[in-house]
Motif scaffolding. Structure first.
Motif, PDB file in Angstrom:
ATOM      1  N   ASN A  23       0.817  -1.220   0.000  1.00  0.00           N
ATOM      2  CA  ASN A  23       0.000   0.000   0.000  1.00  0.00           C
ATOM      3  C   ASN A  23       0.848   1.268   0.000  1.00  0.00           C
ATOM      4  OD1 ASN A  23      -2.978  -0.476  -0.067  1.00  0.00           O
ATOM      5  ND2 ASN A  23      -2.430  -1.947   1.540  1.00  0.00           N
ATOM      6  N   LEU A  24       2.001   1.214   0.683  1.00  0.00           N
ATOM      7  CA  LEU A  24       2.926   2.361   0.632  1.00  0.00           C
ATOM      8  C   LEU A  24       3.413   2.579  -0.794  1.00  0.00           C
ATOM      9  CD1 LEU A  24       5.127   1.708   3.819  1.00  0.00           C
ATOM     10  CD2 LEU A  24       3.534   3.624   3.490  1.00  0.00           C
ATOM     11  N   LEU A  25       3.734   1.486  -1.466  1.00  0.00           N
ATOM     12  CA  LEU A  25       4.210   1.586  -2.852  1.00  0.00           C
ATOM     13  C   LEU A  25       3.114   2.182  -3.736  1.00  0.00           C
ATOM     14  CD1 LEU A  25       6.505   0.882  -4.904  1.00  0.00           C
ATOM     15  CD2 LEU A  25       5.344  -1.301  -5.271  1.00  0.00           C
ATOM     16  N   LYS A  26       1.903   1.680  -3.553  1.00  0.00           N
ATOM     17  CA  LYS A  26       0.768   2.166  -4.342  1.00  0.00           C
ATOM     18  C   LYS A  26       0.564   3.674  -4.126  1.00  0.00           C
ATOM     19  CE  LYS A  26      -4.155   1.644  -5.036  1.00  0.00           C
ATOM     20  NZ  LYS A  26      -5.414   1.193  -4.426  1.00  0.00           N
ATOM     21  N   ALA A  27       0.738   4.109  -2.868  1.00  0.00           N
ATOM     22  CA  ALA A  27       0.507   5.513  -2.520  1.00  0.00           C
ATOM     23  C   ALA A  27       1.671   6.416  -2.920  1.00  0.00           C
ATOM     24  CB  ALA A  27       0.246   5.627  -1.019  1.00  0.00           C
ATOM     25  N   GLY A  28       2.702   5.826  -3.523  1.00  0.00           N
ATOM     26  CA  GLY A  28       3.843   6.636  -3.946  1.00  0.00           C
ATOM     27  C   GLY A  28       4.782   7.006  -2.810  1.00  0.00           C
ATOM     28  N   GLU A  29       4.688   6.302  -1.709  1.00  0.00           N
ATOM     29  CA  GLU A  29       5.561   6.582  -0.563  1.00  0.00           C
ATOM     30  C   GLU A  29       6.915   5.890  -0.681  1.00  0.00           C
ATOM     31  OE1 GLU A  29       4.456   8.217   2.484  1.00  0.00           O
ATOM     32  OE2 GLU A  29       2.618   8.831   1.463  1.00  0.00           O
ATOM     33  N   GLY A  30       7.207   5.403  -1.836  1.00  0.00           N
ATOM     34  CA  GLY A  30       8.487   4.758  -2.097  1.00  0.00           C
ATOM     35  C   GLY A  30       8.521   4.363  -3.559  1.00  0.00           C
ATOM     36  N   ASP A  31       9.718   3.989  -4.054  1.00  0.00           N
ATOM     37  CA  ASP A  31       9.866   3.714  -5.487  1.00  0.00           C
ATOM     38  C   ASP A  31       9.846   2.232  -5.841  1.00  0.00           C
ATOM     39  OD1 ASP A  31      10.422   6.527  -6.424  1.00  0.00           O
ATOM     40  OD2 ASP A  31      11.927   6.294  -4.840  1.00  0.00           O
ATOM     41  N   ALA A  32      10.111   1.391  -4.843  1.00  0.00           N
ATOM     42  CA  ALA A  32      10.105  -0.049  -5.106  1.00  0.00           C
ATOM     43  C   ALA A  32       9.830  -0.758  -3.795  1.00  0.00           C
ATOM     44  CB  ALA A  32      11.447  -0.500  -5.674  1.00  0.00           C
ATOM     45  N   PHE A  33       9.330  -1.988  -3.890  1.00  0.00           N
ATOM     46  CA  PHE A  33       9.022  -2.777  -2.702  1.00  0.00           C
ATOM     47  C   PHE A  33       9.751  -4.107  -2.773  1.00  0.00           C
ATOM     48  CE2 PHE A  33       6.009  -5.857  -0.557  1.00  0.00           C
ATOM     49  CZ  PHE A  33       6.305  -5.462   0.743  1.00  0.00           C
ATOM     50  N   ILE A  34      10.381  -4.475  -1.654  1.00  0.00           N
ATOM     51  CA  ILE A  34      11.128  -5.736  -1.579  1.00  0.00           C
ATOM     52  C   ILE A  34      10.557  -6.565  -0.443  1.00  0.00           C
ATOM     53  CG2 ILE A  34      13.382  -6.771  -1.007  1.00  0.00           C
ATOM     54  CD1 ILE A  34      13.877  -3.447  -2.146  1.00  0.00           C
ATOM     55  N   SER A  35      10.255  -7.828  -0.735  1.00  0.00           N
ATOM     56  CA  SER A  35       9.767  -8.712   0.322  1.00  0.00           C
ATOM     57  C   SER A  35      10.410 -10.087   0.183  1.00  0.00           C
ATOM     58  CB  SER A  35       8.247  -8.842   0.249  1.00  0.00           C
ATOM     59  OG  SER A  35       7.793  -9.785   1.194  1.00  0.00           O
ATOM     60  N   THR A  36      10.685 -10.714   1.327  1.00  0.00           N
ATOM     61  CA  THR A  36      11.216 -12.080   1.317  1.00  0.00           C
ATOM     62  C   THR A  36      10.093 -13.082   1.578  1.00  0.00           C
ATOM     63  OG1 THR A  36      11.708 -11.726   3.649  1.00  0.00           O
ATOM     64  CG2 THR A  36      13.541 -11.501   2.111  1.00  0.00           C
ATOM     65  N   GLY A  37       8.854 -12.608   1.529  1.00  0.00           N
ATOM     66  CA  GLY A  37       7.732 -13.445   1.979  1.00  0.00           C
ATOM     67  C   GLY A  37       7.131 -14.370   0.936  1.00  0.00           C
ATOM     68  N   ASN A  38       6.040 -15.002   1.338  1.00  0.00           N
ATOM     69  CA  ASN A  38       5.177 -15.896   0.560  1.00  0.00           C
ATOM     70  C   ASN A  38       4.972 -15.398  -0.882  1.00  0.00           C
ATOM     71  OD1 ASN A  38       2.670 -16.952  -0.457  1.00  0.00           O
ATOM     72  ND2 ASN A  38       2.105 -17.549   1.628  1.00  0.00           N
ATOM     73  N   THR A  39       5.492 -16.148  -1.837  1.00  0.00           N
ATOM     74  CA  THR A  39       5.456 -15.717  -3.237  1.00  0.00           C
ATOM     75  C   THR A  39       4.041 -15.517  -3.761  1.00  0.00           C
ATOM     76  OG1 THR A  39       7.459 -17.000  -3.586  1.00  0.00           O
ATOM     77  CG2 THR A  39       6.365 -16.206  -5.545  1.00  0.00           C
ATOM     78  N   GLY A  40       3.171 -16.489  -3.496  1.00  0.00           N
ATOM     79  CA  GLY A  40       1.801 -16.417  -3.994  1.00  0.00           C
ATOM     80  C   GLY A  40       1.098 -15.172  -3.480  1.00  0.00           C
ATOM     81  N   ALA A  41       1.297 -14.898  -2.183  1.00  0.00           N
ATOM     82  CA  ALA A  41       0.660 -13.727  -1.579  1.00  0.00           C
ATOM     83  C   ALA A  41       1.225 -12.443  -2.173  1.00  0.00           C
ATOM     84  CB  ALA A  41       0.864 -13.751  -0.064  1.00  0.00           C
ATOM     85  N   LEU A  42       2.526 -12.431  -2.439  1.00  0.00           N
ATOM     86  CA  LEU A  42       3.147 -11.232  -2.997  1.00  0.00           C
ATOM     87  C   LEU A  42       2.645 -10.962  -4.414  1.00  0.00           C
ATOM     88  CD1 LEU A  42       5.147  -8.930  -2.456  1.00  0.00           C
ATOM     89  CD2 LEU A  42       6.957 -10.380  -3.399  1.00  0.00           C
ATOM     90  N   VAL A  43       2.528 -12.025  -5.217  1.00  0.00           N
ATOM     91  CA  VAL A  43       2.014 -11.860  -6.585  1.00  0.00           C
ATOM     92  C   VAL A  43       0.576 -11.359  -6.537  1.00  0.00           C
ATOM     93  CG1 VAL A  43       1.392 -13.061  -8.722  1.00  0.00           C
ATOM     94  CG2 VAL A  43       3.530 -13.640  -7.561  1.00  0.00           C
ATOM     95  N   ALA A  44      -0.242 -11.986  -5.694  1.00  0.00           N
ATOM     96  CA  ALA A  44      -1.651 -11.579  -5.587  1.00  0.00           C
ATOM     97  C   ALA A  44      -1.749 -10.151  -5.061  1.00  0.00           C
ATOM     98  CB  ALA A  44      -2.398 -12.539  -4.664  1.00  0.00           C
ATOM     99  N   GLY A  45      -1.004  -9.863  -4.001  1.00  0.00           N
ATOM    100  CA  GLY A  45      -1.052  -8.531  -3.403  1.00  0.00           C
ATOM    101  C   GLY A  45      -0.579  -7.464  -4.368  1.00  0.00           C
TER     102      GLY A  45
END
Lengths: 340, 340
Positions: B88-110
């Motif tokens: 949501n921060l990325l969507k709101a423009g509060e940053g330029d990129a998002f990095i996560s080490t988490g659950n791949t399926g959830a990250l793709v869906a999210g």
């Protein structure tokens, strides 16, 4: 017992295949029928100081199926090829098993259409033993690129029969290759196959495995559709070559590494042997009404000999009868479902 | 530039992810926003003697998406997770990129549902750089288990854009994984995709490759459906582990081999490094309207740092704009076809 060996269709010289078959004749006590161009084969035998006789027969075949040929040539334009002639000998009962190093697609098509599938079996599959750790049978390694779930279930059952008989495994562990271990993972085919395997009392189904576990000896039979299975098989082969190439260049890099390699010579050799696909012979075609083995295209003497040894065990065990019984059971089940 | 880093969703301690992100802040000159449980993150910063400030922000998230969670929790029961908050921060423009080490399926869906796909792009795909020989992008490595041929073509186009920008390759060579090199090989999807890629002027299509060539650096982008791609990726990972385990046990076998290993130490280390997936950071999600990177689940400091470095390049190059332009072109083509 008599093994029919196509000595012409591989990438190696006919002489190498003849040597491998003769070694099987001498060491395993089987009769052999060598199929190929008569002059080429008798010349090879002459080179090896062997005269054809009742135990070592030569059957002429005028043409050869090439690796580039369309798979249907075996029943169309090249009915006189060593592959077709050999398959027809097997069909006529002139031998107990057929071994070829030739074109896989043509061999699957020829075996299915000439020797015929076992009744009730939907499709013949290529079983390939993966030589990493404990032997694991990958089925299907490329015969059916788009099977349905019922066919996949038959692969699991035939693979179990094969591993039980060839490697003496009681109740072989069967897994399905998938993109996750959960039951809900995969494409439609994988999910539907999971459902069928879970309910099948004759399969010791341990669930899905992911790609990383292919090298970890976690199952004895790995079920895959032929598209995916073929990619896995060739990737594993590619890795084997990559690993030996990498080790070689590492060992040869400089004076220091050459010294180091001397200390590791016997271990490197043992490793190479453990990853050698020719150790287990060739890939059985399962679902055909008689034993047919696809030996690797570049099998030399050793590869053909291993495939003959494997064919002998294939014939001696009850695999063909068990697969016939499986087919009969499948037909009955289907009839039962239709009558419901 | 500001990178948003989810420091809670991986298998490693939050401290490790925080260290990796701080290293990126110091060495790459990027601002960072650390997303996770506020106390955990500030404790980690305190351990490292860092006080949050404008350049190193902390944003609280009350929950964590686990590796076992269903992929939809990210937009349902766990909207307050570090992954959701970061997206949501990325969507709101509060940053330029998002990095996560988490659950791949959830990250793709999210990423698809919160940040949104680029308009005209049919599906987001996971790109994974295979670290064998020259870098090769495998796309899709698991986001879409059943894409259609048109989607596969978009994978090829997005993969080309990525490799051109990230690795400076002019006209990257694109191949399709298949069970044979001939155009007629494969299942329906592979054959149809071949047809589309052959006709596509913006793809430098070199044809099908077989599994054995995955390790031979013959292409820069390897197109696969997510089911097959995921199996390939994990098989390659498994093989890397198999190889290092095998070498280790070979080196440690006896006194002689231990001596030999001493002579080979630096080469073995170089080999290990060449097969280290953390070298290239993480897997980019391509097709999302902003840069999202999935770092490996067990990334420690080094893995998170590499993913941040990769994210910086991702932001600096024109990848997002080029993919947006691609999507716009696709929409126009579709409209054109519909009007015909």
């Amino acid at each position: 017992m008599r093994l029919i060996v196509d000595v012409m269709s591989g990438d190696s010289e006919a002489l190498e295949a003849v040597k491998g078959a003769l070694k099987a004749h001498r060491e395993l006590g089987v009769d052999i029928t060598l199929v190929g161009d008569e002059k080429t084969v008798t010349d090879a035998l002459e080179t090896l100081s062997v005269t054809p006789n009742d135990s070592v027969k030569v059957v002429h075949a005028a043409s050869v199926v090439t690796m580039e040929d369309d798979y249907l040539v075996v029943i169309k334009s090249k009915k006189d090829s060593s592959m077709s002639v050999g398959l027809n000998l097997l069909k006529a009962g002139e031998g107990d098993a057929f071994i070829s190093t030739g074109n896989t697609g043509a061999l699957v098509a020829g075996a299915s259409l000439i020797v015929r599938k076992a009744k009730g079996i939907k499709a013949a599959a290529i079983g390939a033993v993966i030589p990493l750790g404990a032997p694991m049978l990958l089925i299907d390694a490329g015969a059916n690129v788009a099977p349905n779930a019922e066919t996949m279930k038959q692969f699991a059952l035939m693979g179990s029969i094969y591993m039980e008989n060839m490697f003496g495994l009681k109740s072989p562990r069967v897994a399905l290759i998938n993109n996750g271990t959960e039951e809900t993972k995969g494409n439609d085919l994988a999910r539907e196959t999971y459902g069928l395997l879970k309910e099948c009392p004759d399969v010791n189904f341990i669930g899905n495995i992911e790609g990383r576990d292919v090298v970890n000896s976690v199952c004895d039979v790995l079920v895959a559709d032929g598209y995916t299975g073929n990619i896995i098989l060739k990737l594993v082969e590619g890795f084997g070559k990559f690993m030996s190439k990498t080790l070689k260049s590492m060992f040869k890099k400089n004076f220091k590494t050459i010294i180091g390699a001397l200390f590791l010579k016997s271990e490197a050799k043992a490793l190479k042997k453990s990853m050698d696909y020719t150790e287990y012979g060739g890939a059985p075609l399962l679902g055909i009404s008689a034993p047919v083995i696809k030996a690797h295209g570049n099998s030399g003497e050793k590869g053909v000999f291993s495939a003959c040894r494997q064919a002998k065990t294939f014939v001696e065990t009850g695999i063909i009868d068990e697969i016939a019984a499986l087919g009969a059971k499948m037909r009955e089940e289907k009839r039962g479902t239709e009558n419901e």
